[in-house]
Scaffold this motif. Structure first.
Motif, PDB file in Angstrom:
ATOM      1  N   ALA A   1       0.839  -1.204   0.000  1.00 61.84           N
ATOM      2  CA  ALA A   1       0.000   0.000   0.000  1.00 61.84           C
ATOM      3  C   ALA A   1       0.874   1.255   0.000  1.00 61.84           C
ATOM      4  O   ALA A   1       0.548   2.245  -0.656  1.00 61.84           O
TER       5      ALA A   1
ATOM      6  N   ARG B   1       2.050   1.860  -3.445  1.00 59.62           N
ATOM      7  CA  ARG B   1       0.994   2.435  -4.289  1.00 59.62           C
ATOM      8  C   ARG B   1       0.812   3.928  -4.012  1.00 59.62           C
ATOM      9  O   ARG B   1       0.440   4.688  -4.897  1.00 59.62           O
TER      10      ARG B   1
ATOM     11  N   ASP C   1      -6.437   4.471  -4.406  1.00 62.15           N
ATOM     12  CA  ASP C   1      -7.618   3.714  -3.988  1.00 62.15           C
ATOM     13  C   ASP C   1      -7.181   2.543  -3.117  1.00 62.15           C
ATOM     14  O   ASP C   1      -6.953   1.446  -3.609  1.00 62.15           O
ATOM     15  N   SER C   2      -7.044   2.787  -1.820  1.00 61.07           N
ATOM     16  CA  SER C   2      -6.541   1.749  -0.919  1.00 61.07           C
ATOM     17  C   SER C   2      -7.372   1.698   0.355  1.00 61.07           C
ATOM     18  O   SER C   2      -7.461   2.680   1.089  1.00 61.07           O
TER      19      SER C   2
ATOM     20  N   ARG D   1      -8.781  -3.761 -11.231  1.00 58.75           N
ATOM     21  CA  ARG D   1      -7.900  -4.293 -10.178  1.00 58.75           C
ATOM     22  C   ARG D   1      -8.468  -5.571  -9.568  1.00 58.75           C
ATOM     23  O   ARG D   1      -7.716  -6.444  -9.135  1.00 58.75           O
TER      24      ARG D   1
ATOM     25  N   ASP E   1      -6.803  -4.531  -2.582  1.00 55.83           N
ATOM     26  CA  ASP E   1      -6.787  -3.449  -1.591  1.00 55.83           C
ATOM     27  C   ASP E   1      -7.446  -2.217  -2.203  1.00 55.83           C
ATOM     28  O   ASP E   1      -6.768  -1.374  -2.783  1.00 55.83           O
ATOM     29  N   SER E   2      -8.769  -2.127  -2.089  1.00 53.08           N
ATOM     30  CA  SER E   2      -9.498  -1.031  -2.729  1.00 53.08           C
ATOM     31  C   SER E   2     -10.538  -0.444  -1.781  1.00 53.08           C
ATOM     32  O   SER E   2     -11.445  -1.156  -1.328  1.00 53.08           O
ATOM     33  N   ARG E   3     -10.396   0.843  -1.511  1.00 59.64           N
ATOM     34  CA  ARG E   3     -11.416   1.545  -0.730  1.00 59.64           C
ATOM     35  C   ARG E   3     -12.730   1.589  -1.494  1.00 59.64           C
ATOM     36  O   ARG E   3     -13.809   1.512  -0.898  1.00 59.64           O
ATOM     37  N   LEU E   4     -12.654   1.721  -2.798  1.00 55.57           N
ATOM     38  CA  LEU E   4     -13.866   1.867  -3.601  1.00 55.57           C
ATOM     39  C   LEU E   4     -14.661   0.564  -3.623  1.00 55.57           C
ATOM     40  O   LEU E   4     -15.895   0.580  -3.594  1.00 55.57           O
TER      41      LEU E   4
END
Lengths: 203, 203
Positions: free
Chosen positions: A97, A100, A155-156, B100, B155-158
């Motif tokens: 992360a 990224r 976007d993590s 992703r 690993d995506s917040r979205l």
């Protein structure tokens, strides 16, 4: 590029007061900081900690009682805007992360936190400045645009998950086996699973 | 690979009942679904919707009143485990986040949701099965391991931001200008910024 991790050393994480005593909040804060430093160092960085009071950790610590905005904006001025700041309460953070966060070729890279915060940024623009009050991610998007900086957002989930409230503790137990997760388990916290989102109990 | 978006068409999003009437919950559900389908289609996929009651959207809809676990596990059996499932309540989803999700070269790719859920998965393993109750992400990690599948997590917040509770609505207003955000603004919701996390008001 200088990389700074600001942390409150005096009375941290007051919104966890309903579940943690003051000494526990300090210990848990140091455990989260250890996880963040570990991720940053594994990713090849050499972070410095700036704390409002002494904290125990494996990185150089400067004690500085400026408020967060003043501290970071002074650092941005000193470094001509070449600065990265990563918050200390991101116990899910991993080296991937972190990589990224530093990957985009943009003047300003923002990592939004849940609830409108800005959990980390990388600035490569001389005029970028911060304002952490309120919905800071919106302000930081606007500031970056106003100074003509090219902005990227990362976007993590791992960068977005800051731990401020009791409900956030579940994320640590669900997804981490780092220092903060160990601390919670040692302190008797466990996941409470029923309908809806998972929470924590301390039986 | 078949890509399915399950959605509740009858009485959706009951945990939003304190802020939305039943007809508003259905409209908002359809707006979130539109955002999800838009992201999936922009990413080059052809999703099919499976709903427990008719819903309005721009993709083929099958009405099917099986429970979520039965539905998805039957689909996994039918497709020999070649299946992707993306939840309908991810209004922040973008084509990049979808890309992703499909990028890792793994038998099973999991997208954790906030609070222990599993907001999306891609399966390329004949024996993977789901159990969405409780902290499903833990169960899905275990199931994948037990069947010998190589697992990746995105690993995506979205992808992590599913909208179930009133507090989640702030994320939509903070980060999206899609159909769900438009719907909320038209319905009178606005961000409420004070100390701590940003919330929403409907003055």
């Amino acid at each position: 590029m200088r990389l700074v991790v600001p942390v409150s050393g005096s009375d941290p994480k007051t919104r966890l007061s309903s579940v943690l005593r003051p000494d526990e909040r300090r210990e848990f804060t140091e455990a989260m900081l250890a996880d963040v430093l570990d991720a940053l160092e594994t990713a090849g960085h050499s972070p410095r900690v700036v704390a409002t009071a002494p904290v125990a950790c494996d990185a150089p610590v400067t004690v500085d009682d400026r408020g967060l905005d003043s501290l970071v904006n002074d650092l941005l001025a000193e470094t001509d805007g070449e600065l990265a700041v990563v918050m200390a309460d991101l116990p899910l953070l991993t080296a991937d992360a972190v990589a990224r966060l530093f990957a985009p070729d943009a003047d300003v890279v923002l990592a939004p936190g849940l609830g409108g915060g800005t959990n980390a940024f990388v600035s490569r623009h001389p005029d970028f400045r911060v304002d952490y009050h309120g919905a800071s991610i919106r302000d930081h998007r606007r500031v970056a645009r106003d100074v003509g900086a090219a902005v990227a957002e990362v976007d993590s989930r791992l960068l977005a998950t800051d731990v401020d409230e009791p409900g956030d503790l579940a994320e640590v137990l669900l997804h981490s086996d780092g220092a903060a997760a160990d601390w919670l388990r040692d302190a008797g916290f466990e996941l409470a699973v029923d309908e809806g989102r998972v929470t924590v109990d301390r039986p």
